[in-house]
Design an enzyme around this catalytic site. Structure first.
Site, PDB file in Angstrom:
ATOM      1  N   SER A   8     -39.909 -12.454  47.083  1.00  0.00           N
ATOM      2  CA  SER A   8     -39.808 -12.961  45.714  1.00  0.00           C
ATOM      3  C   SER A   8     -40.959 -12.404  44.891  1.00  0.00           C
ATOM      4  O   SER A   8     -41.862 -11.747  45.417  1.00  0.00           O
ATOM      5  CB  SER A   8     -39.851 -14.486  45.702  1.00  0.00           C
ATOM      6  OG  SER A   8     -41.167 -14.913  45.955  1.00  0.00           O
ATOM      7  N   LYS A   9     -40.883 -12.681  43.609  1.00  0.00           N
ATOM      8  CA  LYS A   9     -41.849 -12.145  42.646  1.00  0.00           C
ATOM      9  C   LYS A   9     -43.303 -12.405  43.072  1.00  0.00           C
ATOM     10  O   LYS A   9     -44.172 -11.575  42.853  1.00  0.00           O
ATOM     11  CB  LYS A   9     -41.560 -12.809  41.290  1.00  0.00           C
ATOM     12  CG  LYS A   9     -41.992 -12.044  40.065  1.00  0.00           C
ATOM     13  CD  LYS A   9     -41.192 -10.800  39.796  1.00  0.00           C
ATOM     14  CE  LYS A   9     -42.069  -9.712  39.186  1.00  0.00           C
ATOM     15  NZ  LYS A   9     -41.646  -8.372  39.396  1.00  0.00           N
ATOM     16  N   ARG A  10     -43.528 -13.558  43.693  1.00  0.00           N
ATOM     17  CA  ARG A  10     -44.929 -13.870  44.016  1.00  0.00           C
ATOM     18  C   ARG A  10     -45.496 -12.927  45.096  1.00  0.00           C
ATOM     19  O   ARG A  10     -46.703 -12.871  45.309  1.00  0.00           O
ATOM     20  CB  ARG A  10     -45.076 -15.337  44.424  1.00  0.00           C
ATOM     21  CG  ARG A  10     -44.636 -15.667  45.808  1.00  0.00           C
ATOM     22  CD  ARG A  10     -44.437 -17.145  46.053  1.00  0.00           C
ATOM     23  NE  ARG A  10     -43.417 -17.301  47.059  1.00  0.00           N
ATOM     24  CZ  ARG A  10     -43.633 -17.190  48.365  1.00  0.00           C
ATOM     25  NH1 ARG A  10     -44.845 -16.938  48.813  1.00  0.00           N
ATOM     26  NH2 ARG A  10     -42.649 -17.317  49.217  1.00  0.00           N
TER      27      ARG A  10
END
Ligand code: GLU
Length: 463
Positions: A242-244
């Site tokens: 994911s983006k994180r």
């Protein structure tokens, strides 16, 4: 392992930037086809009109082009093929493999609500599946496939093995909506069939779709492609990517200054392996790539590995090719183009720049000494160093301009002054480069030549 009959494809949905996972799938398909002399096709799955944008289609084309993943024939727009999808839906109807379903959205919702409350399966069973046509109302209808009711559907997957799905879990999915638009599930099968796709290599998130798509292939009597569902990419912590975890879009990697060759090498290693090989060329990857080398567990993203591979690829790229990568990189970064002086300078310096650069910005940072013009603002030269450089200037005036001689001049000066050669090299490097990251002072002197070296020394000592 030539097999010119192989046809693979990448079928991205244009709903945002091209995801790193899609890029990996594209590269696997590209390798599989190119390594066998087969064909690799691009189909933009723009059937979902609400989510698809022309910008996202362009982003896919850009990302594929940058990655060097060329496709055969024109890119296919799935939406443009809607008439053909409609035609097949009617063909299914004609064959008795599909039926008209007059159930309204409200009825279906009500059915699901009831099923949820009663703890039953929410798979919708249409009352119209076996209805007498004489009872058909004059109302809009969807066309639904008649999925098998019992038994199992087996997906013979080249990565996952035999995957069995109970047919009782398959619904009579909609092929054509009551507004006349084809569904994604129908469109994929029709397009893959019409495009002659022999191998469907894609993310394992599509595995359940494969079971539903199998029903369609069977109903049409079409040959099934070879399935290969590859595990998704996870973050370094083993959780769903994911983006994180960092960059997800291909463009972001391009903007960070990784080269396309490095990206390809890295993408290949996300879920596929060939012995212990980490660093390899396209030719090797093409020769080695096979579905058997794809692992069953999710690959983990590894930025350190990418940086490492990128450095090795930069070092291994020939100078002219690297120049063109740099110019492309400057263009996408909206940096000014190189002028003639800078281009010539960079080309002559590139041999000493590409060695320890992990990314193109690393390389450009080190190129400051050749891209910028003197006088540099040199701050850190003290009076002792000033004396050393003045002395050095005299000795360089008539020295032969080659590495051995320059090395000797510095060594002699150090000896005369009873200092370590580093005490000469350090201020010399600052004088030549302005003090930032740079190649060795010898390399800089050789690249810029005597006149420019003396001018820079004089700038620094007058400072
Ligand atoms: N359009 C789908 C996606 O972007 C891929 C469909 C397929 O490969 O069959 O995930």
């Amino acid at each position: 392992m030539a097999d010119a009959n192989v046809v693979t494809r990448i079928a991205p949905s244009p709903t945002g930037n091209m995801h790193i996972g899609t890029a990996r799938t594209a590269y696997f398909n590209w390798l599989y086809a190119r390594g066998r002399g087969g064909r690799f096709l691009l189909r933009i799955e723009d059937t979902d009109r609400l989510r698809s944008t022309p910008e996202a289609s362009q982003a896919i084309i850009h990302a594929m082009t940058w990655l060097g993943l060329d496709w055969d024939e024109d890119a296919v727009s799935q939406f443009a093929r809607a008439d053909r999808h409609v035609q097949v839906a009617h063909e299914l109807l004609g064959k008795g493999r599909a039926f008209r379903c007059f159930s309204t959205q409200e009825e279906i919702e009500a059915f699901r609500d009831r099923a949820r409350k009663q703890g039953h399966s929410t798979i919708f069973r249409s009352p119209w599946r076996n209805a007498d046509p004489a009872t058909y109302p004059d109302a809009p209808f969807a066309i639904r496939i008649k999925a098998p009711l019992d038994g199992v559907t087996v997906i013979r997957d080249r990565v996952q093995g035999d995957v069995k799905v109970r047919n009782s879990e398959l619904d009579d999915m909609v092929c054509l909506r009551s507004d006349g638009t084809p569904t994604y599930m129908l469109a994929v099968v029709v397009d893959d069939h019409d495009m002659g796709v022999t191998h469907v290599i894609r993310g394992s998130d599509h595995l359940t779709n494969a079971a539903r798509q199998t029903v369609l292939y069977d109903a049409m009597g079409w040959d099934m492609p070879v399935w290969a569902h590859i595990p998704l990419i996870h973050g370094p912590d083993g959780k769903k990517l994911s983006k994180r975890h960092g960059a997800l879009g291909v463009q972001e990697y391009q903007a960070m200054g990784f080269t396309a060759a490095a990206m390809r090498n890295y993408l290949a290693r996300l879920g596929w392996s060939h012995g212990d090989s980490e660093f390899f060329t396209d030719a090797q990857a093409m020769e080695w790539f096979d579905l058997d080398g794809i692992g069953k567990s999710p690959a983990r993203i590894d930025f350190k590995k990418l940086e490492h591979l990128s450095g090795r690829h930069i070092a291994a790229t020939d100078d002219a090719a690297l120049m063109s990568e740099i110019e492309q990189f400057l263009a996408i970064s909206e940096e000014p183009e190189l002028n003639e002086r800078q281009r010539a300078g960079l080309l002559s310096a590139i041999y000493c720049l590409k060695d320890r650069a992990r990314t193109l910005p690393d390389l450009l940072e080190k190129a400051y000494f050749i891209l910028s013009e003197r006088p540099f603002s040199v701050e850190s030269i003290d009076s002792v160093s000033n004396g050393i450089l003045t002395d050095l200037t005299l000795r360089l005036q008539n020295a032969r301009w080659d590495r051995d001689t320059l090395d000797r001049v510095v060594a002699e000066l150090a000896e005369v002054r009873s200092i370590k050669p580093g005490k000469v090299m350090q201020p010399l490097r600052v004088a030549l480069s302005g003090g930032g990251v740079s190649p060795s002072a010898f390399d800089m002197m050789l690249v810029i030549g005597r006149d420019e070296t003396l001018l820079r020394l004089s700038d620094a000592t007058e400072h």
